[in-house]
Write an enzyme that holds these catalytic residues in place. Structure first.
Site, mmCIF file in Angstrom:
data_model
loop_
_atom_site.group_PDB
_atom_site.id
_atom_site.type_symbol
_atom_site.label_atom_id
_atom_site.label_comp_id
_atom_site.label_asym_id
_atom_site.label_seq_id
_atom_site.Cartn_x
_atom_site.Cartn_y
_atom_site.Cartn_z
ATOM 1 N N GLU A 68 9.600 -10.059 -5.171
ATOM 2 C CA GLU A 68 10.218 -8.859 -4.590
ATOM 3 C C GLU A 68 11.701 -9.082 -4.372
ATOM 4 O O GLU A 68 12.536 -8.233 -4.663
ATOM 5 C CB GLU A 68 9.543 -8.491 -3.273
ATOM 6 N N SER B 115 0.806 -1.228 0.000
ATOM 7 C CA SER B 115 0.000 0.000 0.000
ATOM 8 C C SER B 115 0.837 1.276 0.000
ATOM 9 O O SER B 115 0.290 2.371 -0.097
ATOM 10 C CB SER B 115 -0.912 0.003 1.231
ATOM 11 N N GLY C 203 6.743 -9.644 2.820
ATOM 12 C CA GLY C 203 5.897 -10.793 2.577
ATOM 13 C C GLY C 203 4.545 -10.689 3.233
ATOM 14 O O GLY C 203 3.722 -11.586 3.148
ATOM 15 N N GLY C 204 4.304 -9.546 3.895
ATOM 16 C CA GLY C 204 2.986 -9.320 4.478
ATOM 17 C C GLY C 204 1.906 -9.412 3.396
ATOM 18 O O GLY C 204 0.776 -9.807 3.666
HETATM 19 O O1 DER Z 1 4.679 -7.871 1.117
HETATM 20 C C1 DER Z 1 5.515 -6.945 1.130
HETATM 21 O O2 DER Z 1 6.721 -7.097 1.421
HETATM 22 C C2 DER Z 1 5.021 -5.580 0.800
HETATM 23 O O3 DER Z 1 6.077 -4.761 0.444
HETATM 24 C C3 DER Z 1 4.191 -5.062 1.963
HETATM 25 O O4 DER Z 1 4.239 -5.904 3.077
HETATM 26 C C4 DER Z 1 4.535 -3.664 2.397
HETATM 27 O O5 DER Z 1 3.469 -3.257 3.176
HETATM 28 P P1 DER Z 1 2.744 -1.846 3.035
HETATM 29 O O6 DER Z 1 1.382 -2.141 2.531
HETATM 30 O O7 DER Z 1 2.771 -1.327 4.429
HETATM 31 O O8 DER Z 1 3.528 -0.991 2.069
#
Ligand code: DER
Length: 236
Positions: A108, A32, A100-101
């Site tokens: 990535e 996001s 990886g959230g």
């Molecule tokens: O999955 C990831 O690594 C993304 O970059 C994400 O986790 C980053 O989170 P954000 O929605 O807070 O930018």
């Protein structure tokens, strides 16, 4: 909101500092915060961007590039990237990060590694001294579905992450499925062990069936954090 402003601040500052006029191939992350990176790049103007190609880190990233009117490229066509800008779930004092959230960390990491310069952009919640402080779901791990139960068993018993679990979807029955057709396991480790994330990453990576680990060590050149008070913190 203050949170969105902080993401925008981090992203705009990072683009202003690291997207150079001579850069032709730009890696675009997921999440996001990255939409604000693209927003700032679009503001550079059609002229500046007409010779550029943008490499996505997944379906969401690809949609963002296309919907912003930017040229889409593939990493197999452009194996060397000038700069990759991406979000993070947490960034420690040595620029190690959890990613990886959003279940996108495999592509990535490929684009992070392929880039001459890898830059992180995030809001204030992600700026920590040690990993695991704020981001509590654990280390995201992409695994092949065939092996997920074995990897879980090894995490529980061999790597002592008893709370490791398969990431279940919210708007879909069953587990989250990555853009590569794999499952995600989230594996929490105690804070002491997260102070040496490289060891954790290597141990997890060795488990048969693991595709990629959402711990990025020694990859980012700098991290930009927007703060609640409207200032920007840069770690490098
Ligand atoms: O999955 C990831 O690594 C993304 O970059 C994400 O986790 C980053 O989170 P954000 O929605 O807070 O930018």
């Amino acid at each position: 909101s203050i949170l969105e402003r902080s993401k925008q601040l981090a992203a705009w500052t990072a683009v202003d500092h690291h997207v150079k006029p001579e850069h032709r191939v730009i890696g675009i992350g997921s999440g996001s915060t990255v939409p604000y990176v693209v927003e700032r790049i679009v503001q550079l103007g059609a002229e500046a961007n007409q010779e550029r190609v943008f490499i996505p880190t997944g379906f969401q990233s690809k949609e963002l590039i296309v919907s912003s009117g930017l040229s889409l490229g593939d990493v197999d066509q452009f194996p060397t990237i000038d700069v990759t800008l991406d979000g993070a779930d947490e960034v420690d004092h040595e620029l190690n990060c959890i990613k990886g959230g959003g279940a996108c960390h495999l592509r990535e990491k490929v684009l992070a590694e392929a880039a001459n310069t890898f830059i992180l952009v995030a809001d204030y919640r992600k700026n920590v001294q040690y990993l695991g402080t704020n981001y509590t779901p654990g280390v995201p791990i992409e695994v092949v579905p065939f092996a997920y139960a074995k990897v879980l068993q090894n995490l529980h018993h061999t790597l002592n992450s008893p709370k490791a679990s398969l990431r279940m979807a919210v708007k879909k029955a069953g587990p989250v499925v990555s853009d590569n057709g794999n499952f995600i396991i989230d594996a929490p480790f105690d804070l002491e062990r997260m102070k040496t994330p490289y060891i954790i990453m290597a141990q997890i990576k060795m488990l048969t069936g693991v595709v990629e680990v959402g711990v990025f060590c020694n990859m980012a050149k700098a991290a930009y954090f927007g703060n609640e008070d409207g200032s920007v913190t840069i770690k490098w």
